[in-house]
Design an enzyme around this catalytic site. Structure first.
Site, PDB file in Angstrom:
ATOM      1  N   LYS A  79      23.128  -7.044 -18.471  1.00  0.00           N
ATOM      2  CA  LYS A  79      22.723  -7.483 -17.125  1.00  0.00           C
ATOM      3  C   LYS A  79      22.131  -8.895 -17.203  1.00  0.00           C
ATOM      4  O   LYS A  79      21.042  -9.085 -17.734  1.00  0.00           O
ATOM      5  CB  LYS A  79      21.665  -6.549 -16.538  1.00  0.00           C
ATOM      6  CG  LYS A  79      21.425  -6.869 -15.062  1.00  0.00           C
ATOM      7  CD  LYS A  79      20.062  -6.438 -14.569  1.00  0.00           C
ATOM      8  CE  LYS A  79      18.996  -7.473 -14.769  1.00  0.00           C
ATOM      9  NZ  LYS A  79      19.191  -8.723 -14.031  1.00  0.00           N
TER      10      LYS A  79
ATOM     11  N   GLY B 262      12.829 -11.897 -21.848  1.00  0.00           N
ATOM     12  CA  GLY B 262      12.252 -12.234 -20.554  1.00  0.00           C
ATOM     13  C   GLY B 262      10.751 -12.349 -20.676  1.00  0.00           C
ATOM     14  O   GLY B 262      10.220 -12.618 -21.762  1.00  0.00           O
ATOM     15  N   SER B 263      10.072 -12.120 -19.583  1.00  0.00           N
ATOM     16  CA  SER B 263       8.619 -12.311 -19.574  1.00  0.00           C
ATOM     17  C   SER B 263       7.902 -11.158 -20.284  1.00  0.00           C
ATOM     18  O   SER B 263       8.433 -10.043 -20.373  1.00  0.00           O
ATOM     19  CB  SER B 263       8.135 -12.393 -18.130  1.00  0.00           C
ATOM     20  OG  SER B 263       8.483 -11.201 -17.455  1.00  0.00           O
ATOM     21  N   THR B 264       6.718 -11.427 -20.737  1.00  0.00           N
ATOM     22  CA  THR B 264       5.916 -10.394 -21.396  1.00  0.00           C
ATOM     23  C   THR B 264       5.609  -9.267 -20.405  1.00  0.00           C
ATOM     24  O   THR B 264       5.625  -8.088 -20.767  1.00  0.00           O
ATOM     25  CB  THR B 264       4.634 -11.027 -21.973  1.00  0.00           C
ATOM     26  OG1 THR B 264       5.034 -11.923 -23.021  1.00  0.00           O
ATOM     27  CG2 THR B 264       3.689  -9.987 -22.554  1.00  0.00           C
TER      28      THR B 264
ATOM     29  N   GLY C  81       8.601  -7.181 -20.110  1.00  0.00           N
ATOM     30  CA  GLY C  81       8.735  -6.557 -21.434  1.00  0.00           C
ATOM     31  C   GLY C  81       7.877  -5.302 -21.553  1.00  0.00           C
ATOM     32  O   GLY C  81       8.294  -4.297 -22.141  1.00  0.00           O
TER      33      GLY C  81
ATOM     34  N   GLU D 254      12.100 -10.005 -26.726  1.00  0.00           N
ATOM     35  CA  GLU D 254      11.916 -11.451 -26.957  1.00  0.00           C
ATOM     36  C   GLU D 254      11.212 -11.974 -25.713  1.00  0.00           C
ATOM     37  O   GLU D 254      11.833 -12.101 -24.660  1.00  0.00           O
ATOM     38  CB  GLU D 254      13.278 -12.142 -27.139  1.00  0.00           C
ATOM     39  CG  GLU D 254      14.082 -11.636 -28.325  1.00  0.00           C
ATOM     40  CD  GLU D 254      13.497 -12.042 -29.657  1.00  0.00           C
ATOM     41  OE1 GLU D 254      12.644 -12.946 -29.701  1.00  0.00           O
ATOM     42  OE2 GLU D 254      13.874 -11.438 -30.674  1.00  0.00           O
TER      43      GLU D 254
ATOM     44  N   CYS E 170      11.134 -20.636 -23.862  1.00  0.00           N
ATOM     45  CA  CYS E 170      10.123 -19.763 -24.480  1.00  0.00           C
ATOM     46  C   CYS E 170       9.509 -20.435 -25.710  1.00  0.00           C
ATOM     47  O   CYS E 170       8.397 -20.112 -26.098  1.00  0.00           O
ATOM     48  CB  CYS E 170      10.750 -18.433 -24.856  1.00  0.00           C
ATOM     49  SG  CYS E 170      12.242 -18.619 -25.826  1.00  0.00           S
TER      50      CYS E 170
ATOM     51  N   GLU F 106       1.455 -19.125 -20.270  1.00  0.00           N
ATOM     52  CA  GLU F 106       2.764 -19.776 -20.305  1.00  0.00           C
ATOM     53  C   GLU F 106       3.049 -20.406 -18.940  1.00  0.00           C
ATOM     54  O   GLU F 106       3.087 -19.704 -17.931  1.00  0.00           O
ATOM     55  CB  GLU F 106       3.836 -18.726 -20.633  1.00  0.00           C
ATOM     56  CG  GLU F 106       5.207 -19.314 -20.799  1.00  0.00           C
ATOM     57  CD  GLU F 106       6.282 -18.260 -21.092  1.00  0.00           C
ATOM     58  OE1 GLU F 106       6.282 -17.202 -20.449  1.00  0.00           O
ATOM     59  OE2 GLU F 106       7.119 -18.519 -21.975  1.00  0.00           O
TER      60      GLU F 106
HETATM   61  P1  NAD Z   1      11.854 -11.940 -16.279  1.00  0.00           P
HETATM   62  O1  NAD Z   1      11.077 -11.065 -17.190  1.00  0.00           O
HETATM   63  O2  NAD Z   1      11.408 -12.091 -14.888  1.00  0.00           O
HETATM   64  O3  NAD Z   1      13.362 -11.427 -16.188  1.00  0.00           O
HETATM   65  C1  NAD Z   1      14.155 -11.224 -17.341  1.00  0.00           C
HETATM   66  C2  NAD Z   1      15.249 -10.233 -17.020  1.00  0.00           C
HETATM   67  O4  NAD Z   1      14.635  -8.972 -16.735  1.00  0.00           O
HETATM   68  C3  NAD Z   1      16.101 -10.583 -15.801  1.00  0.00           C
HETATM   69  O5  NAD Z   1      17.426 -10.235 -16.057  1.00  0.00           O
HETATM   70  C4  NAD Z   1      15.505  -9.691 -14.728  1.00  0.00           C
HETATM   71  O6  NAD Z   1      16.435  -9.355 -13.723  1.00  0.00           O
HETATM   72  C5  NAD Z   1      15.134  -8.467 -15.537  1.00  0.00           C
HETATM   73  N1  NAD Z   1      14.116  -7.616 -14.901  1.00  0.00           N
HETATM   74  C6  NAD Z   1      13.120  -7.984 -14.051  1.00  0.00           C
HETATM   75  N2  NAD Z   1      12.395  -6.911 -13.686  1.00  0.00           N
HETATM   76  C7  NAD Z   1      12.917  -5.846 -14.335  1.00  0.00           C
HETATM   77  C8  NAD Z   1      12.607  -4.468 -14.375  1.00  0.00           C
HETATM   78  N3  NAD Z   1      11.593  -3.965 -13.682  1.00  0.00           N
HETATM   79  N4  NAD Z   1      13.345  -3.676 -15.168  1.00  0.00           N
HETATM   80  C9  NAD Z   1      14.355  -4.170 -15.894  1.00  0.00           C
HETATM   81  N5  NAD Z   1      14.724  -5.466 -15.887  1.00  0.00           N
HETATM   82  C10 NAD Z   1      14.002  -6.300 -15.120  1.00  0.00           C
HETATM   83  O7  NAD Z   1      11.975 -13.314 -17.039  1.00  0.00           O
HETATM   84  P2  NAD Z   1      12.652 -14.651 -16.533  1.00  0.00           P
HETATM   85  O8  NAD Z   1      11.777 -15.217 -15.472  1.00  0.00           O
HETATM   86  O9  NAD Z   1      14.105 -14.430 -16.234  1.00  0.00           O
HETATM   87  O10 NAD Z   1      12.595 -15.531 -17.863  1.00  0.00           O
HETATM   88  C11 NAD Z   1      11.477 -16.241 -18.228  1.00  0.00           C
HETATM   89  C12 NAD Z   1      10.700 -15.523 -19.297  1.00  0.00           C
HETATM   90  O11 NAD Z   1      11.551 -15.207 -20.388  1.00  0.00           O
HETATM   91  C13 NAD Z   1       9.602 -16.398 -19.892  1.00  0.00           C
HETATM   92  O12 NAD Z   1       8.430 -15.642 -20.056  1.00  0.00           O
HETATM   93  C14 NAD Z   1      10.164 -16.800 -21.250  1.00  0.00           C
HETATM   94  O13 NAD Z   1       9.211 -17.134 -22.218  1.00  0.00           O
HETATM   95  C15 NAD Z   1      10.942 -15.592 -21.607  1.00  0.00           C
HETATM   96  N6  NAD Z   1      11.959 -15.926 -22.596  1.00  0.00           N
HETATM   97  C16 NAD Z   1      11.795 -15.503 -23.886  1.00  0.00           C
HETATM   98  C17 NAD Z   1      12.738 -15.842 -24.850  1.00  0.00           C
HETATM   99  C18 NAD Z   1      12.613 -15.383 -26.267  1.00  0.00           C
HETATM  100  O14 NAD Z   1      13.607 -15.426 -26.980  1.00  0.00           O
HETATM  101  N7  NAD Z   1      11.441 -14.960 -26.719  1.00  0.00           N
HETATM  102  C19 NAD Z   1      13.840 -16.617 -24.496  1.00  0.00           C
HETATM  103  C20 NAD Z   1      13.970 -17.021 -23.179  1.00  0.00           C
HETATM  104  C21 NAD Z   1      13.036 -16.666 -22.237  1.00  0.00           C
END
Ligand code: NAD
Length: 449
Positions: free
Chosen positions: A152, A205-207, A210, A227, A261, A351
């Site tokens: 997704k 994605g975000s912590t 996560g 991640e 990130c 962040e």
């Molecule tokens: P996000 O956590 O908002 O979303 C990430 C993904 O999760 C998206 O596909 C989103 O649709 C999905 N999502 C959102 N809510 C969900 C839920 N309740 N259940 C399941 N899936 C859900 O993050 P973002 O705003 O897309 O990305 C930015 C964040 O990602 C930053 O915190 C960044 O540091 C982190 N990031 C980490 C890495 C790494 O490798 N460590 C790499 C890139 C980005």
């Protein structure tokens, strides 16, 4: 339907179907049905398919780069580099298929051996900042291990991943092995996390999200790799090549408009060199070319959305050292910004995920390590010094997964990438990623007559 926007122009560039629970379940069912045959494919043939996908990405390099640039607002030169890495990642995992070995272990009365078994259906959830790159970091090792996949992409940036799904079919991956399902996190993502037939979630994605993934996965004891966010330190000692460190520092935080990130958004500078370094850094940041992502020479584009721009702006209330220029008119632009901060200020702890860097002075080596570690995150970071012993002492002392010395690089296809602390766990890239997409099975064969 969901609207996909170019953040540099605010124009709609696509309207796509947004999947629901039913479509997600159907994709999981397809992946489940495809798994037995896919895991049985001979390693050399699995490798051939990954190699073919890598070649198709190379052949569609410009098309994919343009899609990524328009959808994320990335400067085209950077997007080309990222798509180049996607091909390298698939090449790497094509080569890794038959190098992910089991062992034999000396035991009494027989032979003991281990096998690396695929997990089954793997759910993948990716963010909007590096859509295609991060998709490849998960798809490469998962497919190499013999798993089938439901991926997704982020709501805001699904286009390049949808195109990659088409290329996977063209490459010859059997129907059902690679499934891309675009939709909301709270719907498609949530369903993948809860689905009993999904064996693992690979999440970036975000912590905050996560944490939800981890909680949701507990219901079915799903494997997860996470991640997550970062607040990486760029530690500059007074004995470093200050000119080089300062020239490199803006790209380590303003690249991808700070939506990275690994962004080295805390710049820790030894007090003895602080003023000189700040001067050099301001000069270097002033040279950053911010503008139209389609312009070949642009180095920084806009932020991903108006809402995200508001969040970024909310961080900047302290002593601003420098604020750059932005284009007028449409687009979610935010200027490259340098602020002075103390280690416990909000801007130095949280962040920002935007083009804002905090300069923080430190007294000595111990102070640098203390400040670098005063963070809930531990993803990446850099150390700049001419003292090799100190470089390694500090590298070993900083609680972070990926460090570079006299460099700000973080990712390569062949080296492990991932976080300590609340930056997550599990490793992507390199041979290490294969561990996250396989189970170790132990088999004992009695040989005594
Ligand atoms: P996000 O956590 O908002 O979303 C990430 C993904 O999760 C998206 O596909 C989103 O649709 C999905 N999502 C959102 N809510 C969900 C839920 N309740 N259940 C399941 N899936 C859900 O993050 P973002 O705003 O897309 O990305 C930015 C964040 O990602 C930053 O915190 C960044 O540091 C982190 N990031 C980490 C890495 C790494 O490798 N460590 C790499 C890139 C980005």
């Amino acid at each position: 339907m969901s609207t996909v926007v170019n953040p540099a122009t605010e124009e709609t560039i696509a309207e796509i179907e947004s999947a629901g629970v039913e479509e997600t379940d159907a994709a999981v069912a397809r992946a489940k049905a495809a798994f037995p045959a896919w895991r049985a494919v001979a390693p050399a043939d699995r490798a051939r398919l990954l190699r073919r996908l890598a070649t198709l990405v190379e052949e569609h390099h410009e098309e994919l780069s343009r899609i990524e640039s328009r959808n994320v607002g990335k400067p085209i030169a950077g997007a080309r580099g990222e798509v180049g890495m996607v091909a390298q990642v698939f090449h790497f995992y094509a080569g890794a298929v038959d190098k992910h070995h089991g062992e034999t272990i000396p035991v009494a009365g027989g032979v003991d051996m281990t096998f690396r078994e695929p997990l089954g259906v793997v759910g993948m959830i990716t963010p909007w900042n590096f859509p295609l790159n991060i998709a490849s970091w998960k798809l490469g090792p998962a497919l190499a291990c013999g798993n089938t996949v439901v991926l997704k992409p982020a709501e805001l940036t699904p286009l390049s991943t949808l195109r990659l799904g088409e290329l996977a079919l063209e490459a010859g991956f059997p129907e059902g092995v690679v499934n891309i399902v675009a939709g909301k996190g709270s719907v498609v993502g949530q369903r993948l996390i809860e689905h009993p037939d999904v064996a693992k979630i690979g999440f970036t994605g975000s912590t905050e999200v996560g944490q939800q993934v981890m909680r949701g996965a507990a219901g079915t004891i799903k494997r997860v790799t996470l991640e997550l966010g970062g607040k990486s330190a760029n530690v500059i000692f007074a004995d470093a090549d200050l000119e080089r460190a300062a020239a490199a520092a803006p790209y380590a935080v303003f690249d991808n408009a700070g939506q990275d990130c690994c962004a080295r958004s805390r710049i820790l500078v030894e007090r003895a060199a602080y003023d000189r370094f700040a001067e050099l850094l301001i000069d270097a940041t002033r040279k950053l070319k911010v503008g139209d992502p389609e312009d070949e020479s642009s180095e920084m584009g806009p932020l991903i959305s108006a809402q995200h721009r508001e969040t970024v702006a909310s961080f900047v209330d302290g002593a601003v050292l420098f604020k750059g220029e932005i284009p007028e008119g449409k687009g979610y632009w935010y200027p490259a910004t340098l602020v002075e901060a103390r280690a416990d200020d909000r801007i130095a702890r949280d962040e920002v995920f935007g083009p804002v860097a905090a300069l923080i002075p430190f007294d000595d080596e111990a102070d640098a390590v203390r400040i670098a570690n005063a963070s809930q995150y531990g993803l990446s970071g850099s150390i700049w010094t001419r003292d090799g012993g100190r470089a390694f002492r500090v590298a070993r002392a900083i609680d972070t997964g990926v460090l570079s010395i006299n460099s700000n690089s973080s990712v390569r296809p062949s080296t492990p990438f991932g976080g300590f602390k609340q930056s997550g766990f599990g490793r992507e890239l390199g041979m290490h990623a294969l561990a996250g997409y396989s189970e170790v099975k132990n088999v004992y064969y009695a040989t005594e007559a």
